[in-house]
Scaffold this active site. Structure first.
Site, PDB file in Angstrom:
ATOM      1  N   THR A   1      -0.325   7.548  -1.151  1.00  0.00           N
ATOM      2  CA  THR A   1      -1.956   7.489  -1.752  1.00  0.00           C
ATOM      3  C   THR A   1      -2.650   6.444  -1.025  1.00  0.00           C
ATOM      4  O   THR A   1      -3.890   6.525  -1.172  1.00  0.00           O
ATOM      5  CB  THR A   1      -1.848   7.148  -3.028  1.00  0.00           C
ATOM      6  OG1 THR A   1      -1.336   5.692  -3.185  1.00  0.00           O
ATOM      7  CG2 THR A   1      -0.976   8.242  -3.941  1.00  0.00           C
TER       8      THR A   1
ATOM      9  N   ASP B   1       0.809  -2.282  12.618  1.00  0.00           N
ATOM     10  CA  ASP B   1       1.272  -2.913  11.208  1.00  0.00           C
ATOM     11  C   ASP B   1       1.526  -4.344  10.991  1.00  0.00           C
ATOM     12  O   ASP B   1       2.555  -4.812  11.670  1.00  0.00           O
ATOM     13  CB  ASP B   1       2.447  -1.911  10.893  1.00  0.00           C
ATOM     14  CG  ASP B   1       2.918  -2.267   9.247  1.00  0.00           C
ATOM     15  OD1 ASP B   1       3.396  -3.347   8.912  1.00  0.00           O
ATOM     16  OD2 ASP B   1       3.021  -1.402   8.448  1.00  0.00           O
TER      17      ASP B   1
ATOM     18  N   ASP C   1       5.081  -5.524   9.978  1.00  0.00           N
ATOM     19  CA  ASP C   1       6.150  -5.165  10.789  1.00  0.00           C
ATOM     20  C   ASP C   1       6.222  -6.148  12.119  1.00  0.00           C
ATOM     21  O   ASP C   1       7.220  -6.428  12.389  1.00  0.00           O
ATOM     22  CB  ASP C   1       6.057  -3.444  11.213  1.00  0.00           C
ATOM     23  CG  ASP C   1       6.575  -2.902   9.835  1.00  0.00           C
ATOM     24  OD1 ASP C   1       7.249  -3.161   8.958  1.00  0.00           O
ATOM     25  OD2 ASP C   1       6.332  -1.403  10.095  1.00  0.00           O
TER      26      ASP C   1
ATOM     27  N   ARG D   1       0.747  -1.185   0.011  1.00  0.00           N
ATOM     28  CA  ARG D   1      -0.091   0.052   0.069  1.00  0.00           C
ATOM     29  C   ARG D   1       0.816   1.203  -0.069  1.00  0.00           C
ATOM     30  O   ARG D   1       1.784   1.552   0.906  1.00  0.00           O
ATOM     31  CB  ARG D   1      -0.966  -0.126   1.054  1.00  0.00           C
ATOM     32  CG  ARG D   1      -2.062   0.695   1.133  1.00  0.00           C
ATOM     33  CD  ARG D   1      -3.015   0.289   2.441  1.00  0.00           C
ATOM     34  NE  ARG D   1      -2.298   0.898   3.614  1.00  0.00           N
ATOM     35  CZ  ARG D   1      -3.315   1.355   4.421  1.00  0.00           C
ATOM     36  NH1 ARG D   1      -4.517   1.036   4.604  1.00  0.00           N
ATOM     37  NH2 ARG D   1      -2.853   1.673   5.753  1.00  0.00           N
TER      38      ARG D   1
HETATM   39  C1  PRP Z   1      -0.981  -4.405   4.742  1.00  0.00           C
HETATM   40  C2  PRP Z   1      -1.426  -5.280   4.759  1.00  0.00           C
HETATM   41  C3  PRP Z   1      -2.571  -5.310   3.556  1.00  0.00           C
HETATM   42  C4  PRP Z   1      -2.846  -3.969   3.290  1.00  0.00           C
HETATM   43  C5  PRP Z   1      -4.011  -3.563   4.012  1.00  0.00           C
HETATM   44  O1  PRP Z   1       0.195  -4.500   3.752  1.00  0.00           O
HETATM   45  O2  PRP Z   1      -0.960  -6.708   4.949  1.00  0.00           O
HETATM   46  O3  PRP Z   1      -1.864  -5.951   2.464  1.00  0.00           O
HETATM   47  O4  PRP Z   1      -1.715  -3.415   4.152  1.00  0.00           O
HETATM   48  O5  PRP Z   1      -4.490  -2.433   3.605  1.00  0.00           O
HETATM   49  P1  PRP Z   1      -5.674  -2.042   2.567  1.00  0.00           P
HETATM   50  O6  PRP Z   1      -6.775  -2.822   2.967  1.00  0.00           O
HETATM   51  O7  PRP Z   1      -5.978  -0.524   2.906  1.00  0.00           O
HETATM   52  O8  PRP Z   1      -5.211  -2.173   0.991  1.00  0.00           O
HETATM   53  P2  PRP Z   1       1.322  -3.454   3.436  1.00  0.00           P
HETATM   54  O9  PRP Z   1       1.018  -2.486   2.346  1.00  0.00           O
HETATM   55  O10 PRP Z   1       1.697  -2.849   4.903  1.00  0.00           O
HETATM   56  O11 PRP Z   1       2.343  -4.087   3.206  1.00  0.00           O
HETATM   57  P3  PRP Z   1       3.370  -5.262   3.902  1.00  0.00           P
HETATM   58  O12 PRP Z   1       2.540  -6.646   3.839  1.00  0.00           O
HETATM   59  O13 PRP Z   1       4.604  -5.621   2.861  1.00  0.00           O
HETATM   60  O14 PRP Z   1       3.827  -4.825   5.121  1.00  0.00           O
HETATM   61  N1  URA Z   2      -2.016  -2.626   7.155  1.00  0.00           N
HETATM   62  C1  URA Z   2      -1.757  -2.819   8.477  1.00  0.00           C
HETATM   63  O1  URA Z   2      -0.645  -3.703   8.496  1.00  0.00           O
HETATM   64  N2  URA Z   2      -2.412  -2.472   9.449  1.00  0.00           N
HETATM   65  C2  URA Z   2      -3.424  -1.798   9.514  1.00  0.00           C
HETATM   66  O2  URA Z   2      -4.425  -1.520  10.302  1.00  0.00           O
HETATM   67  C3  URA Z   2      -3.929  -1.114   7.765  1.00  0.00           C
HETATM   68  C4  URA Z   2      -2.988  -1.514   6.996  1.00  0.00           C
END
Ligand code: PRP
Ligand code: URA
Length: 207
Positions: A105, A197, A200, A101
């Site tokens: 944006t 997160d 993380d 994400r």
């Molecule tokens: C997080 C999570 C989802 C997304 C959710 O991933 O694991 O994939 O955000 O958000 P949304 O419903 O608003 O799209 P992130 O983009 O943080 O990537 P990562 O898994 O690499 O940490």
């Molecule tokens: N991605 C995450 O990991 N946590 C949230 O709450 C939203 C998006």
């Protein structure tokens, strides 16, 4: 359709995984344990076929799963749920969608896709701990459908009304199973109260 898995065994683990004091090792273990319970429910309508098995006593009419199961973790956090579902269905195949994400944006950016051919005709289970705005999940389902998938379910740990509505708007045929439907998204599009997160916390990284 979103189904909340409100079993006490799941809710107990959810209380621990949400806790900011829970470190990455325990967070990973809990993600595995919670995923197994949610997937157990999510697969309750999967196609089965009747088989006759000879027990030491007599023939027994039984039922075996009769569809190719394809688990699709959304990278990266979805990987934290993979072990849990594979413990439940060890013969499942695995496809991957790489999405992150964009921090400004909040829109999903696709960087990888690789699916087994069995997504056509099989059952795909998209896994990602967080369904927040729903953008990432919708993008993953779009990709799966473009590649021929017809039967898709989503399994997440925590979601919220905004995310459910977006998935329902774009893909009304896809059910969502979650351990929590939280209150709302904050100004950074994080789920409140959520668990922070997920990527993380699973992998011990930080911003
Ligand atoms: C997080 C999570 C989802 C997304 C959710 O991933 O694991 O994939 O955000 O958000 P949304 O419903 O608003 O799209 P992130 O983009 O943080 O990537 P990562 O898994 O690499 O940490
Ligand atoms: N991605 C995450 O990991 N946590 C949230 O709450 C939203 C998006």
């Amino acid at each position: 359709m979103a189904e909340l898995i409100d079993h006490p065994c799941v809710q107990h683990k959810l209380a621990i995984i949400r806790d900011a004091e829970t470190g990455h090792k325990r967070f990973r273990e809990l993600a595995t344990e919670i995923t197994k319970f949610i997937c157990y429910e999510a697969l309750k309508n999967v196609k089965t076929r009747e088989v006759v098995v000879r027990t030491p006593v007599a023939d027994a009419t039984c039922h075996k799963i009769d569809t190719d199961l394809v688990v699709v973790p959304i990278l990266r956090a979805g990987v934290g749920m993979l072990e849990g579902i594979l413990e439940l269905v060890p013969t499942a195949r695995v496809g991957f969608v790489g999405l992150y994400r964009d921090e400004k944006t909040k829109q999903p950016v696709t960087y990888y896709e690789r699916f087994p051919r069995q997504i056509e005709g099989g059952t795909c289970i998209v896994i990602d701990p967080m369904l927040a705005t729903g953008g990432s999940t919708v993008a993953a389902i779009d990709l799966l459908k473009e590649n021929g998938a017809g039967n898709i379910v989503v399994v997440c740990i925590v979601t919220c009304p905004e995310g459910i509505q977006l998935v329902e708007k774009h893909h009304p045929d896809v059910p969502i199973y979650a351990a929590a439907i939280d209150d709302y998204l904050n100004e950074n599009k994080y789920i409140v109260p959520g668990l922070g997160d997920a990527g993380d916390r699973l992998f011990g990284t930080s911003h």
